[in-house]
Design a protein around this motif. Structure first.
Motif, PDB file in Angstrom:
ATOM      1  N   THR A  54      21.817  -0.444 108.662  1.00 45.97           N
ATOM      2  CA  THR A  54      21.564  -0.374 107.221  1.00 45.97           C
ATOM      3  C   THR A  54      21.744   1.025 106.660  1.00 45.97           C
ATOM      4  N   GLU A  55      21.764   2.037 107.511  1.00 43.46           N
ATOM      5  CA  GLU A  55      22.026   3.400 107.051  1.00 43.46           C
ATOM      6  C   GLU A  55      22.758   4.152 108.142  1.00 43.46           C
ATOM      7  N   PHE A  71      25.809   6.293 103.940  1.00 44.99           N
ATOM      8  CA  PHE A  71      26.063   4.883 103.654  1.00 44.99           C
ATOM      9  C   PHE A  71      24.759   4.103 103.788  1.00 44.99           C
ATOM     10  N   TYR A  72      24.430   3.329 102.759  1.00 47.61           N
ATOM     11  CA  TYR A  72      23.265   2.446 102.779  1.00 47.61           C
ATOM     12  C   TYR A  72      23.774   1.024 102.581  1.00 47.61           C
ATOM     13  N   ARG A  73      23.517   0.172 103.539  1.00 44.45           N
ATOM     14  CA  ARG A  73      23.969  -1.221 103.434  1.00 44.45           C
ATOM     15  C   ARG A  73      22.822  -2.127 103.016  1.00 44.45           C
ATOM     16  N   ILE A  80      27.503   4.178  98.715  1.00 43.28           N
ATOM     17  CA  ILE A  80      28.100   5.333  99.364  1.00 43.28           C
ATOM     18  C   ILE A  80      27.785   6.563  98.523  1.00 43.28           C
ATOM     19  N   ARG A  81      27.248   7.574  99.182  1.00 45.91           N
ATOM     20  CA  ARG A  81      27.011   8.867  98.530  1.00 45.91           C
ATOM     21  C   ARG A  81      27.764   9.926  99.316  1.00 45.91           C
ATOM     22  N   ILE A  82      28.405  10.845  98.604  1.00 44.92           N
ATOM     23  CA  ILE A  82      29.029  11.992  99.250  1.00 44.92           C
ATOM     24  C   ILE A  82      28.368  13.240  98.695  1.00 44.92           C
ATOM     25  N   LEU A  83      27.822  14.033  99.613  1.00 42.87           N
ATOM     26  CA  LEU A  83      27.174  15.287  99.243  1.00 42.87           C
ATOM     27  C   LEU A  83      28.036  16.460  99.689  1.00 42.87           C
TER      28      LEU A  83
END
Length: 157
Positions: A54-55, A71-73, A80-83
């Motif tokens: 899940t992550e 990624f969080y499912r 989707i987060r990009i830092l």
């Protein structure tokens, strides 16, 4: 079906690559260095999502900057987060979010597989190794493809 997510991996000098993420809202370009196994880490993170995690995360080192994919499912969707981080060892809360979106896990997997299939066609084995400095991530790409295909058959896609 309109594809909303595209990922491109372009080798840019020895040991450097630009990863361009494009969707209907934005375009971001991430730099990756061969000091870490960025392609393998990215493909493995996606395979873990498809397998049910899940992550999961992947990180591209740009020396000293880093780009962290988170990624969080939830069910069949992935946030989707990009830092962007000043240093790869920084905590998430020190990063600046440069892109965020939600996609069906199927669309995310398809975009990544198409990306690295294009890389294989564009550079070939020796060209990829010569420019990137490491072998093409066959094992990780095929593991992702196999999990994605198995999941599609299970869900009737």
């Amino acid at each position: 079906m309109t594809i909303g997510l595209r990922i491109a991996w372009r080798l840019d000098g020895h040991g450097w690559a630009d990863c361009t993420v494009t969707d209907r809202q934005a375009v971001v370009v991430l730099t990756a260095s061969y000091i870490t196994s960025a392609p393998e880490e990215f493909l493995t993170a996606l395979a873990r999502l498809i397998a049910g995690e899940t992550e999961t995360r992947a990180q591209f080192e740009a020396e000293p900057t880093a780009y962290r994919w988170i990624f969080y499912r939830e069910d069949e969707r992935v946030w989707i987060r990009i830092l962007e981080l000043r240093d790869g060892s920084d905590h998430d809360n020190k990063g600046t979010e440069i892109w965020s979106s939600r996609y069906a896990i199927d669309e995310l997997a398809r975009a990544a597989i198409h990306c690295f299939d294009d890389v294989a066609r564009t550079y070939g084995e020796s060209g990829y190794r010569g420019k990137w400095g490491e072998h093409f991530p066959h094992t990780e790409l095929e593991a992702l493809r196999r999990l994605w295909n198995d999941g599609r058959h299970l869900h009737g896609a």
